[in-house]
Design a protein around this motif. Sequence first.
Motif, short mmCIF file in Angstrom:
data_model
loop_
_atom_site.label_atom_id
_atom_site.label_comp_id
_atom_site.label_asym_id
_atom_site.label_seq_id
_atom_site.Cartn_x
_atom_site.Cartn_y
_atom_site.Cartn_z
N ALA A 172 0.83 -1.21 0.00
CA ALA A 172 0.00 0.00 0.00
C ALA A 172 0.86 1.26 0.00
O ALA A 172 0.56 2.23 -0.71
CB ALA A 172 -0.95 0.00 1.20
N GLU A 173 1.92 1.25 0.77
CA GLU A 173 2.78 2.43 0.85
C GLU A 173 3.43 2.74 -0.50
O GLU A 173 3.48 3.90 -0.92
CB GLU A 173 3.86 2.22 1.92
N ALA A 174 3.90 1.71 -1.19
CA ALA A 174 4.53 1.91 -2.50
C ALA A 174 3.51 2.40 -3.53
O ALA A 174 3.82 3.26 -4.37
CB ALA A 174 5.18 0.61 -2.98
N CYS A 175 2.30 1.86 -3.47
CA CYS A 175 1.24 2.31 -4.39
C CYS A 175 0.92 3.78 -4.14
O CYS A 175 0.80 4.57 -5.09
CB CYS A 175 -0.02 1.47 -4.21
N HIS A 176 0.79 4.14 -2.88
CA HIS A 176 0.50 5.54 -2.53
C HIS A 176 1.61 6.46 -3.03
O HIS A 176 1.33 7.53 -3.59
CB HIS A 176 0.32 5.69 -1.02
N GLU A 177 2.84 6.05 -2.85
CA GLU A 177 3.97 6.87 -3.30
C GLU A 177 3.96 7.05 -4.82
O GLU A 177 4.21 8.15 -5.32
CB GLU A 177 5.29 6.26 -2.83
N ARG A 178 3.68 5.98 -5.54
CA ARG A 178 3.61 6.10 -7.01
C ARG A 178 2.48 7.05 -7.42
O ARG A 178 2.67 7.88 -8.31
CB ARG A 178 3.37 4.74 -7.65
N LEU A 179 1.34 6.93 -6.78
CA LEU A 179 0.22 7.82 -7.07
C LEU A 179 0.58 9.26 -6.75
O LEU A 179 0.23 10.19 -7.49
CB LEU A 179 -1.04 7.38 -6.33
N ARG A 180 1.28 9.47 -5.65
CA ARG A 180 1.71 10.81 -5.27
C ARG A 180 2.63 11.40 -6.34
O ARG A 180 2.45 12.54 -6.75
CB ARG A 180 2.40 10.79 -3.91
N ARG A 181 3.59 10.60 -6.79
CA ARG A 181 4.52 11.08 -7.83
C ARG A 181 3.78 11.39 -9.14
O ARG A 181 4.23 12.23 -9.92
CB ARG A 181 5.62 10.06 -8.08
N MET A 182 2.67 10.70 -9.37
CA MET A 182 1.87 10.96 -10.57
C MET A 182 0.95 12.16 -10.39
O MET A 182 0.25 12.55 -11.33
CB MET A 182 1.02 9.72 -10.92
N GLY A 183 0.91 12.71 -9.18
CA GLY A 183 0.02 13.83 -8.91
C GLY A 183 -1.44 13.42 -8.75
O GLY A 183 -2.34 14.21 -8.98
N ARG A 184 -1.65 12.18 -8.30
CA ARG A 184 -3.01 11.63 -8.22
C ARG A 184 -3.55 11.59 -6.81
O ARG A 184 -4.72 11.28 -6.61
CB ARG A 184 -3.05 10.23 -8.84
N VAL A 185 -2.72 11.85 -5.80
CA VAL A 185 -3.20 11.92 -4.41
C VAL A 185 -2.60 13.13 -3.74
O VAL A 185 -1.61 13.66 -4.16
CB VAL A 185 -2.90 10.67 -3.56
#
Length: 72
Positions: A59-72
């Motif tokens: 979950a943490e890695a998914c959240h980080e990827r989404l953050r880098r994509m500007g999605r969260v």
Amino acid sequence: MSTADTDLLSAHARGDAWAVARAYLTAADMAAEGEDNDRAAFFLTHAWVFALEADDPLAEACHERLRRMGRV
């Protein structure tokens, strides 16, 4: 139907949130390889939600990827 689709449907049918998260992550990776960022974000969001449900460290890695994509 692709192997990824079959894996995802099978994991959903079993109620296996851990496997569902990984299947969605695979789908996200495939979409990202095809440079379809909207599709990748869609699948990655689902991977994140199911990883959270499974109390999976993914979950943490998914959240980080989404953050880098500007999605969260």
